[in-house]
Design a protein around this motif. Structure first.
Motif, PDB file in Angstrom:
ATOM      1  N   ALA A  20       0.772  -1.300  -0.087  1.00 32.02           N
ATOM      2  CA  ALA A  20      -0.017   0.008  -0.122  1.00 32.02           C
ATOM      3  C   ALA A  20       0.888   1.194  -0.141  1.00 32.02           C
ATOM      4  N   ARG A  21       1.982   1.223   0.755  1.00 25.86           N
ATOM      5  CA  ARG A  21       2.738   2.365   0.879  1.00 25.86           C
ATOM      6  C   ARG A  21       3.469   2.713  -0.597  1.00 25.86           C
ATOM      7  N   LYS A  22       3.983   1.554  -1.240  1.00 24.60           N
ATOM      8  CA  LYS A  22       4.469   1.714  -2.471  1.00 24.60           C
ATOM      9  C   LYS A  22       3.424   2.185  -3.626  1.00 24.60           C
ATOM     10  N   ARG A  23       2.229   1.552  -3.491  1.00 22.15           N
ATOM     11  CA  ARG A  23       1.355   2.180  -4.317  1.00 22.15           C
ATOM     12  C   ARG A  23       0.829   3.517  -4.385  1.00 22.15           C
ATOM     13  N   GLN A  24       0.910   4.131  -3.108  1.00 20.07           N
ATOM     14  CA  GLN A  24       0.684   5.160  -2.705  1.00 20.07           C
ATOM     15  C   GLN A  24       1.644   6.397  -3.416  1.00 20.07           C
ATOM     16  N   ARG A  25       2.897   5.878  -3.279  1.00 21.14           N
ATOM     17  CA  ARG A  25       3.951   6.727  -3.878  1.00 21.14           C
ATOM     18  C   ARG A  25       4.069   6.579  -5.451  1.00 21.14           C
ATOM     19  N   LEU A  26       3.628   5.361  -5.896  1.00 20.39           N
ATOM     20  CA  LEU A  26       3.473   5.528  -7.612  1.00 20.39           C
ATOM     21  C   LEU A  26       2.375   6.372  -7.881  1.00 20.39           C
ATOM     22  N   ILE A  27       1.214   6.439  -7.229  1.00 17.26           N
ATOM     23  CA  ILE A  27       0.102   7.164  -7.440  1.00 17.26           C
ATOM     24  C   ILE A  27       0.583   8.770  -7.419  1.00 17.26           C
ATOM     25  N   HIS A  28       1.000   9.049  -6.467  1.00 11.01           N
ATOM     26  CA  HIS A  28       1.730  10.495  -6.262  1.00 11.01           C
ATOM     27  C   HIS A  28       2.647  10.903  -7.441  1.00 11.01           C
ATOM     28  N   ALA A  29       3.481  10.034  -7.742  1.00 11.35           N
ATOM     29  CA  ALA A  29       4.217  10.457  -9.036  1.00 11.35           C
ATOM     30  C   ALA A  29       3.637  10.248 -10.314  1.00 11.35           C
ATOM     31  N   ALA A  30       2.718   9.617 -10.358  1.00 13.31           N
ATOM     32  CA  ALA A  30       1.798   9.419 -11.421  1.00 13.31           C
ATOM     33  C   ALA A  30       1.139  10.569 -11.925  1.00 13.31           C
ATOM     34  N   ARG A  31       0.438  11.236 -10.797  1.00 12.23           N
ATOM     35  CA  ARG A  31      -0.269  12.360 -10.855  1.00 12.23           C
ATOM     36  C   ARG A  31       0.651  13.543 -11.194  1.00 12.23           C
ATOM     37  N   ALA A  32       1.958  13.572 -10.578  1.00  8.96           N
ATOM     38  CA  ALA A  32       2.898  14.660 -11.061  1.00  8.96           C
ATOM     39  C   ALA A  32       3.246  14.540 -12.367  1.00  8.96           C
ATOM     40  N   TYR A  33       3.431  13.130 -13.024  1.00  5.37           N
ATOM     41  CA  TYR A  33       3.932  13.109 -14.320  1.00  5.37           C
ATOM     42  C   TYR A  33       2.895  13.615 -15.512  1.00  5.37           C
ATOM     43  N   LEU A  34       1.464  13.367 -14.975  1.00 11.68           N
ATOM     44  CA  LEU A  34       0.447  13.735 -15.805  1.00 11.68           C
ATOM     45  C   LEU A  34       0.282  15.142 -15.867  1.00 11.68           C
ATOM     46  N   HIS A  35       0.393  15.833 -14.616  1.00 13.11           N
ATOM     47  CA  HIS A  35       0.269  17.148 -14.579  1.00 13.11           C
ATOM     48  C   HIS A  35       1.399  17.849 -15.298  1.00 13.11           C
ATOM     49  N   CYS A  36       2.603  17.584 -15.115  1.00  7.03           N
ATOM     50  CA  CYS A  36       3.788  18.071 -15.649  1.00  7.03           C
ATOM     51  C   CYS A  36       3.601  18.129 -17.243  1.00  7.03           C
ATOM     52  N   HIS A  37       3.224  17.129 -17.814  1.00 10.64           N
ATOM     53  CA  HIS A  37       3.177  16.838 -19.244  1.00 10.64           C
ATOM     54  C   HIS A  37       1.888  17.122 -20.002  1.00 10.64           C
ATOM     55  N   GLY A  38       0.877  17.804 -19.095  1.00 13.82           N
ATOM     56  CA  GLY A  38      -0.356  18.215 -19.742  1.00 13.82           C
ATOM     57  C   GLY A  38      -1.139  17.042 -20.057  1.00 13.82           C
ATOM     58  N   LEU A  39      -1.138  15.878 -19.421  1.00 13.32           N
ATOM     59  CA  LEU A  39      -2.059  14.690 -19.763  1.00 13.32           C
ATOM     60  C   LEU A  39      -3.024  14.430 -18.774  1.00 13.32           C
ATOM     61  N   ASP A  40      -3.293  15.327 -18.141  1.00 13.73           N
ATOM     62  CA  ASP A  40      -4.419  15.048 -16.797  1.00 13.73           C
ATOM     63  C   ASP A  40      -5.622  14.549 -17.378  1.00 13.73           C
ATOM     64  N   GLN A  41      -6.195  14.707 -18.382  1.00 13.75           N
ATOM     65  CA  GLN A  41      -7.226  14.071 -19.041  1.00 13.75           C
ATOM     66  C   GLN A  41      -7.109  12.790 -19.668  1.00 13.75           C
TER      67      GLN A  41
END
Length: 125
Positions: A75-96
């Motif tokens: 669960a801890r690793k999954r939360q870190r992955l989710i956080h990083a994924a959200r950052a990636y999507l936001h940084c690259h304009g891929l939120d949608q």
């Protein structure tokens, strides 16, 4: 850096390369390797032909004790992955864009277990 750390890093890199080759053979395209965010890292960011973004955690285990690589994505690793994924999507304009989380486990014999949609952001906790 100790020889052990270098060896461990080399093994991890080899596992990621093996996973990447398998995913590319299945038609996915690499967007980014080893994306680092403030509270997490994503081993591979791939893109499917339909535009879906796939965040891949690669786990290497020389043995299958304690459930192997797939079981080590807790669960801890999954939360870190989710956080990083959200950052990636936001940084690259891929939120949608649609996205998913896959896990690729590589064992000491270079056998690969690919779990597509291993978890999602809503049920990771």
């Amino acid at each position: 850096m100790s020889p052990r750390a270098t060896s461990r890093a080399a093994v991890g890199e080899a596992a990621e390369n093996l996973a990447r080759q398998r995913l590319e053979a299945a038609g996915l395209r690499l967007r980014h390797a080893n994306f680092r965010a403030r509270r997490g890292e994503i081993d591979l960011v791939m893109e499917a032909r339909d535009g879906q973004i796939i965040f891949v955690e690669v786990r290497y285990r020389s043995r299958r004790d304690y459930g192997g690589g797939v079981a080590s994505v807790d669960a801890r690793k999954r939360q870190r992955l989710i956080h990083a994924a959200r950052a990636y999507l936001h940084c690259h304009g891929l939120d949608q864009r649609p996205a998913r989380f896959d896990v690729v486990a590589v064992d000491g014999y270079d056998r690969i277990q690919w779990i597509e949609a291993a978890f999602d952001a809503d049920s990771a906790g």
